[in-house]
Design a protein around this motif. Sequence first.
Motif, short mmCIF file in Angstrom:
data_model
loop_
_atom_site.label_atom_id
_atom_site.label_comp_id
_atom_site.label_asym_id
_atom_site.label_seq_id
_atom_site.Cartn_x
_atom_site.Cartn_y
_atom_site.Cartn_z
N ARG A 111 -3.47 2.41 -7.28
CA ARG A 111 -3.52 1.26 -7.32
C ARG A 111 -4.95 1.10 -7.37
O ARG A 111 -5.08 0.80 -6.45
CB ARG A 111 -2.40 0.80 -7.31
CG ARG A 111 -2.44 -0.79 -7.64
CD ARG A 111 -1.37 -1.58 -7.15
NE ARG A 111 -1.43 -3.24 -7.17
CZ ARG A 111 -1.13 -4.47 -6.70
NH1 ARG A 111 -0.50 -4.11 -5.63
NH2 ARG A 111 -1.24 -5.12 -6.92
N GLY A 155 0.49 -5.07 -11.03
CA GLY A 155 0.53 -3.30 -11.15
C GLY A 155 2.22 -3.46 -11.43
O GLY A 155 2.83 -2.70 -11.08
N VAL A 187 4.69 5.01 -6.61
CA VAL A 187 3.28 4.35 -6.76
C VAL A 187 2.40 3.67 -5.59
O VAL A 187 3.36 3.47 -4.02
CB VAL A 187 3.74 2.89 -7.26
CG1 VAL A 187 2.76 1.96 -7.74
CG2 VAL A 187 4.64 3.03 -8.71
N TYR A 188 1.75 3.75 -5.12
CA TYR A 188 1.27 3.98 -4.43
C TYR A 188 0.52 1.71 -4.01
O TYR A 188 0.55 1.42 -5.07
CB TYR A 188 -0.35 3.94 -4.14
CG TYR A 188 -1.57 4.05 -2.86
CD1 TYR A 188 -1.86 4.99 -1.88
CD2 TYR A 188 -2.08 3.00 -2.20
CE1 TYR A 188 -2.24 5.13 -0.19
CE2 TYR A 188 -2.54 3.10 -1.05
CZ TYR A 188 -2.38 4.26 0.15
OH TYR A 188 -3.09 4.06 0.81
N PRO A 189 1.32 1.32 -3.28
CA PRO A 189 1.54 0.65 -3.16
C PRO A 189 0.04 -0.77 -3.21
O PRO A 189 -0.05 -2.29 -3.40
CB PRO A 189 2.35 -0.59 -1.72
CG PRO A 189 2.40 0.66 -1.41
CD PRO A 189 2.10 1.68 -1.74
N ASP A 190 -0.39 -0.44 -1.73
CA ASP A 190 -2.17 -1.58 -1.53
C ASP A 190 -2.94 -1.66 -2.82
O ASP A 190 -3.37 -0.16 -2.80
CB ASP A 190 -1.77 -1.16 -0.01
CG ASP A 190 -1.15 -2.05 0.75
OD1 ASP A 190 -0.69 -3.66 0.16
OD2 ASP A 190 -0.01 -1.11 0.49
#
Lengths: 439, 439
Positions: free
Chosen positions: A351, A357, A376-379
Amino acid sequence: MAEIITPRTLKGFRDLLPATAIRRERLIAAAIAVYQRYGYVPIETPALEYAEILTGGGGTETDKQMYRFDDAGGRHVGLRFDLTVPLARYIAQHIDTLGTPFRGYHVATVWRGENTQRGRYREFVQGDFDIIGTESPLADIETVLVVHDVLVAMGVDRFTIRVNDRRILNALLARVGLERRAVDVLRILDKLDRVGAERVGNDLAETVGASRAQIDEVLELTMRVGPGAEVLDGFADVAGGDAAAVAAIEMLGQLMETATAVGISPNRIVLDGSIARGLDYYTGIVFEAYLDDHPQVGACCSGGRYDDLASRYTSRRLPAVGGSLGVDRLLAAVDDGADATRSAAPVLITRFGDDDGVDLLALAATLRRAGIGVEVYPDPDRIGAQLRYADRHGHRVALIIGPDERGAGEVKVKTMATGDERTVPAADVVAAVGGMLDL
Amino acid sequence: MAEIITPRTLKGFRDLLPATAIRRERLIAAAIAVYQRYGYVPIETPALEYAEILTGGGGTETDKQMYRFDDAGGRHVGLRFDLTVPLARYIAQHIDTLGTPFRGYHVATVWRGENTQRGRYREFVQGDFDIIGTESPLADIETVLVVHDVLVAMGVDRFTIRVNDRRILNALLARVGLERRAVDVLRILDKLDRVGAERVGNDLAETVGASRAQIDEVLELTMRVGPGAEVLDGFADVAGGDAAAVAAIEMLGQLMETATAVGISPNRIVLDGSIARGLDYYTGIVFEAYLDDHPQVGACCSGGRYDDLASRYTSRRLPAVGGSLGVDRLLAAVDDGADATRSAAPVLITRFGDDDGVDLLALAATLRRAGIGVEVYPDPDRIGAQLRYADRHGHRVALIIGPDERGAGEVKVKTMATGDERTVPAADVVAAVGGMLDL
């Protein structure tokens, strides 16, 4: 702010890190698949039972090890220490609904306040399976085949299932005049593997007052081991003409015949006159399975026939034969502790911080719908950190959508193992990733 | 012979008959498959923990309901009453090994000495999943998507996930001057569904001394429900310009946008100003999922964001968001109690008494190796009884090898649904049965 409590588990209890938990999940799934292939159906019983239900069912030692207490309603309760006693209670209660023959399996946690010095845990998972309501030798034989197939399904290559029959032991003890001390003799014999023949001989002399001749006869039986007919002949010599022992020897012969007929390697199932099982409820076949490369974990599966399963709870006679898989013993053998946090999802979507996003979540949903696991990589961390995360978690593919890719309607697809990158149109991502994962 | 002990389970505890146990196994497998597809990995914690670890983590009510006692070593211990408190302890202990962001799931039994009059059990299975170490709104949104996908994977058709955010509630309470009583207000609001608006109003007046105007403002928020932008506008009116509430409303907007983008039906995820969650540790998104056709089971899944997961066990700040699936509530909805003993093996091999049956075991092994589940009837009971057994257990095919068939090297293959029989050469049985089962 309240005081911080030191995070810790109780002595003899443990957390499982993800890699170990995944391995345990897979062992259990493999066992259940085999149970079901043989027609066994699941049952469940409560972890907590009335203490009077559990007490006395497993012998004095397990009584002492049982976690027991009074609940808020003043009931004397205990945590189950095995799955055999709850099964007996369950069967007594429900057999009219279930009918016979009944094949059931039960995979569940049990608790024992054991001495932890021997590396034992006080909480562990067992996977029991039993056939209830038949005395057929076919059920005895099937039970050994189930153990074999479970170990194969778990990916264990080298193992030995050691099989004996209580009826042979009983005939021997009757012939040499030790039948009244059978319970003690069997308990002493059960320790042969751990303490050796000399110590067993001494214990037999001291505890049951056995003579040298009696001891020699008993120890001679324990030395009859192997897959072949000569062991059966030896069993016949030991048993004399005792009718029950003759039936046992016939069943063991059919077991070895079946093993050959279905192509089981001769070293995986062996007859072994030393297998006694300490518990006094066994009445026929008894067996223990060992992992050849991990002798330190002990028997990873054991069981046998007990022809009065539920006599503590019903006057109805219910013969049974079954086995108990020590899931956590097998886990100890196969677990190397590596790969603590490997993901089951092969794809990581990285991300950037340039948008909200939502498009990443939508792309992930599209891939999942095609059967592809996606995280999904959140940050919007630095891309290098995100790719290190992908490496550490075993993701095989990383998808990168930065401002350039988004502007062009494209996605950068990175193969983690090689570092190769290529850019594909957003509409082609599912096909591209699927191809890389051989889907 | 010892006295017979009446077989029974403790009040609030239950056995599962096979059909129900199979359904529970399938629900759990469906949930785990979805968790893994999103990149969550399993963790395990002990059922028993130090009482001081568990106490105070779930509020006074759960403290009272906890099964606790002193073990044989004099330790104060308790059985876990949820999976959130053990997760917090686990994360505090292992986060350096796990790293962040960490996605974990935990499917396990919990125990609560609840009042059983409301039809609640004291032992039940939960399936928790959590993302730890990120405050990203994407993690909040993902959590709702996971709940959606799990319910779909379980075969539930009609359900509603009701979503709100504590930050909106907090902004409202601050504006109307009730922020100091937030814990009490939220606990009262959490009962709205069960007791109705009038009772909630009365309780707010009596317990926290709320004025009519304050009560009206709070109740007005609870009536804002729906999937659309007008509900978000209403939330914005309620929240005023509060920055945290504005961020919450933005996240909720992205959630609804994502739901549309991935094709989720608009009625499955709705915004609902009445969702409060009674527990005081929630700090952001909160949600509850309901089965439209089974309102009596209550929320089958709930959760939210708690930005100080492990503060009782570590000074490290660990934000988290996750959900807890009430596996046994879902089971209550889907379980009709039918088919108590259906086998997972489609084939039954019947048995005549004219031989030792080794050939039946070998035939069964051959079929199983071809991926076909097979049960061997162990006793030479009357063939009619064996076929009734096949009917009752849902076997689709019965194989019959009597003296005639054995003599001719043939097997009679019976289709249970129609009663049709045909005889095939023994060598063709696998192909014949595979064809009948569409393998």
